[in-house]
Design an enzyme around this catalytic site. Structure first.
Site, PDB file in Angstrom:
ATOM      1  N   SER A  20      -3.705  -6.735  -2.994  1.00  0.00           N
ATOM      2  CA  SER A  20      -4.076  -5.475  -2.352  1.00  0.00           C
ATOM      3  C   SER A  20      -4.240  -4.395  -3.414  1.00  0.00           C
ATOM      4  O   SER A  20      -3.617  -4.458  -4.480  1.00  0.00           O
ATOM      5  CB  SER A  20      -2.988  -5.055  -1.365  1.00  0.00           C
ATOM      6  OG  SER A  20      -3.186  -3.730  -0.901  1.00  0.00           O
TER       7      SER A  20
ATOM      8  N   TYR B 186       5.728  -3.897   1.125  1.00  0.00           N
ATOM      9  CA  TYR B 186       4.403  -4.492   0.943  1.00  0.00           C
ATOM     10  C   TYR B 186       3.898  -4.270  -0.484  1.00  0.00           C
ATOM     11  O   TYR B 186       3.419  -5.200  -1.147  1.00  0.00           O
ATOM     12  CB  TYR B 186       3.442  -3.871   1.957  1.00  0.00           C
ATOM     13  CG  TYR B 186       2.042  -4.430   1.932  1.00  0.00           C
ATOM     14  CD1 TYR B 186       1.748  -5.634   2.563  1.00  0.00           C
ATOM     15  CD2 TYR B 186       1.007  -3.750   1.295  1.00  0.00           C
ATOM     16  CE1 TYR B 186       0.456  -6.145   2.556  1.00  0.00           C
ATOM     17  CE2 TYR B 186      -0.279  -4.246   1.280  1.00  0.00           C
ATOM     18  CZ  TYR B 186      -0.554  -5.443   1.925  1.00  0.00           C
ATOM     19  OH  TYR B 186      -1.833  -5.945   1.905  1.00  0.00           O
TER      20      TYR B 186
ATOM     21  N   LYS C 175       3.015  -7.193  -3.323  1.00  0.00           N
ATOM     22  CA  LYS C 175       1.683  -7.389  -3.895  1.00  0.00           C
ATOM     23  C   LYS C 175       1.682  -7.154  -5.408  1.00  0.00           C
ATOM     24  O   LYS C 175       0.951  -7.827  -6.143  1.00  0.00           O
ATOM     25  CB  LYS C 175       0.678  -6.475  -3.201  1.00  0.00           C
ATOM     26  CG  LYS C 175       0.464  -6.815  -1.718  1.00  0.00           C
ATOM     27  CD  LYS C 175       0.018  -8.256  -1.513  1.00  0.00           C
ATOM     28  CE  LYS C 175      -0.351  -8.529  -0.061  1.00  0.00           C
ATOM     29  NZ  LYS C 175      -0.816  -9.927   0.156  1.00  0.00           N
TER      30      LYS C 175
END
Length: 256
Positions: A148, A161, A165
């Site tokens: 991402s 998150y 990533k």
């Protein structure tokens, strides 16, 4: 010298795609099978993968479905055992499955944090670890990790998150350092928001999308095809000299 169509062809290849029952995963399966790959579709529900298999088979390719909950640490090895027994292994691994629980850091629970790390970071490592020996033996392999843009820029309410990533990008580089000598290419794709049903649900609230678009020079979010076509490039022989890279499919967001 292979022709241009030959360099992008996946004829005779087998590709495993996690998170293959919806959104971006379905589009990735569609694009890779259209390029000639047989698909191992991995998701939590057999029924939810029916449409994925229909699409793959419409291209004249085979679709093997494997049910797995990647939050379980034993699931990746179980997937590998099933695939090896059925097909002998795969040439391409696309670690697409991901999860997020958007909350401020002070409100994030340990259980949510651990689930995000398990699915977004641990599962890609375990799947790559399971399939890499076969790739090493065949002296050929492709690992594509769906990361991402949040791997390199802060995203409020996405601490778990973002951490997962960023870790996935680092893991990709170590895969390259250890496996490139065996003709295995590992790369990470770092998209901006992808307009899937899940993306639409999250980013259609209030003026979130408007604020995001103000920061994207291209003036739009990514389509599933924007990402899936990049997966195809990295899964094909056209990218054989591309290794250990973080490829941002973000309309210029991280260029500012």
């Amino acid at each position: 010298m292979p022709t241009l169509p030959q360099r992008f062809s996946l004829n005779g290849r087998k590709a495993l795609v996690t998170g293959a029952s919806r959104g971006l995963g379905v589009t990735i399966c569609d694009v890779l099978s259209a390029a000639g790959a047989d698909i191992v579709a991995v998701a939590r529900s057999e029924a939810d993968m029916a449409e994925t298999c229909r699409i793959v088979e419409s291209h004249g390719r085979q679709c093997l479905t494997v049910v797995a909950d990647l939050n379980n640490s034993s699931a990746p090895d179980a997937v590998a055992q099933t695939v090896t027994a059925a097909w002998g292994g795969v040439d391409i691994v696309v670690n697409n499955a991901g999860v997020s629980f958007p909350r401020p850091l002070v409100e994030q629970t340990v259980e949510e944090w651990d689930t995000v790390q398990a699915i977004n970071l641990r599962a890609p490592w375990l799947l790559a670890r399971a399939f890499a020996p076969g790739m090493i033996e065949r002296k050929r392999g492709k690992i594509v990790n769906i990361s991402s843009q949040a791997s390199s820029v802060a995203l409020i309410d996405h601490g778990a998150y973002v951490a997962s990533k960023a870790g996935l990008n680092g893991l990709t580089k170590v895969m390259t350092a250890e496996w490139a000598a065996h003709n295995i290419q590992a790369n990470a794709i770092c998209p901006t928001v992808v307009w899937t049903p899940m993306g639409e649900r999250v980013w259609s609230v209030g003026n979130k999308l408007e604020k995001l678009l103000e920061r994207i020079p291209a003036g739009r979010v990514a389509t599933p095809e924007d990402v899936a076509d990049t997966v195809l490039y990295l899964a094909s022989d056209a990218s054989n000299m591309v290794n250990g890279q973080e490829i941002f499919v973000d309309g210029g967001y991280t260029a500012l």
